[in-house]
Write a protein that holds these residues in place. Structure first.
Motif, PDB file in Angstrom:
ATOM      1  N   UNK A 107      57.590 -11.255  65.632  1.00 18.70           N
ATOM      2  CA  UNK A 107      57.000 -10.447  66.705  1.00 18.70           C
ATOM      3  C   UNK A 107      57.056  -8.969  66.346  1.00 18.70           C
ATOM      4  N   UNK A 108      58.165  -8.524  65.799  1.00 22.99           N
ATOM      5  CA  UNK A 108      58.303  -7.125  65.395  1.00 22.99           C
ATOM      6  C   UNK A 108      57.339  -6.783  64.261  1.00 22.99           C
ATOM      7  N   UNK A 109      57.135  -7.695  63.317  1.00 22.32           N
ATOM      8  CA  UNK A 109      56.194  -7.458  62.218  1.00 22.32           C
ATOM      9  C   UNK A 109      54.770  -7.326  62.756  1.00 22.32           C
ATOM     10  N   UNK A 110      54.416  -8.139  63.734  1.00 17.30           N
ATOM     11  CA  UNK A 110      53.091  -8.025  64.352  1.00 17.30           C
ATOM     12  C   UNK A 110      52.962  -6.680  65.062  1.00 17.30           C
ATOM     13  N   UNK A 111      54.008  -6.252  65.725  1.00 15.41           N
ATOM     14  CA  UNK A 111      53.983  -4.945  66.388  1.00 15.41           C
ATOM     15  C   UNK A 111      53.779  -3.814  65.384  1.00 15.41           C
ATOM     16  N   UNK A 112      54.498  -3.834  64.279  1.00 13.61           N
ATOM     17  CA  UNK A 112      54.334  -2.796  63.271  1.00 13.61           C
ATOM     18  C   UNK A 112      52.941  -2.830  62.660  1.00 13.61           C
ATOM     19  N   UNK A 113      52.412  -4.026  62.426  1.00 12.24           N
ATOM     20  CA  UNK A 113      51.068  -4.145  61.874  1.00 12.24           C
ATOM     21  C   UNK A 113      50.040  -3.570  62.836  1.00 12.24           C
ATOM     22  N   UNK A 114      50.166  -3.887  64.113  1.00 13.07           N
ATOM     23  CA  UNK A 114      49.244  -3.331  65.103  1.00 13.07           C
ATOM     24  C   UNK A 114      49.391  -1.819  65.213  1.00 13.07           C
ATOM     25  N   UNK A 115      50.599  -1.319  65.127  1.00 12.82           N
ATOM     26  CA  UNK A 115      50.816   0.124  65.205  1.00 12.82           C
ATOM     27  C   UNK A 115      50.178   0.834  64.010  1.00 12.82           C
TER      28      UNK A 115
END
Length: 107
Positions: free
Chosen positions: A32-40
């Motif tokens: 979930x955190x990796x998806x957040x960083x990718x979206x950011x």
């Protein structure tokens, strides 16, 4: 005399840890955190990105509370007794933030 040992372990022996649940939780939160960083990194700043971050943060928060605070294993009435006030507090914060800006428009 009665035997005061609990389980199959000797007195003073530490039972083996069940690390599978901890590692599963780690990998889910990492994903979930990796998806957040990718979206950011790739998404343009705006309301959609902020909404996605808020939703993903709430998902992580509920997962952490469920796993590490053991709320997932409680009865449903206790879960609702905790979740419903949180929903109202979030609603209050949103209402205060949206209505609070209108004080500058009245002047």
């Amino acid at each position: 005399m009665s035997d005061h040992t609990h389980g199959t372990h000797e007195v003073g022996e530490i039972p083996p840890a069940d690390t599978g649940v901890i590692w599963r939780t780690f990998w889910i939160l990492l994903a979930i955190t990796a998806v957040e960083f990718t979206l950011a990194y790739f998404m343009k700043a705006g309301g959609l990105r902020t909404s996605i971050f808020v939703i993903m943060t709430l998902i992580k928060a509920f997962y952490i509370v469920g796993e590490f605070m053991h709320l997932k294993h409680e009865v449903k009435s206790l879960i609702w007794a905790i979740v419903v006030p949180v929903i109202f507090i979030v609603w209050l914060l949103i209402a205060l933030l949206t209505e609070g800006g209108s004080i500058f428009e009245l002047r």
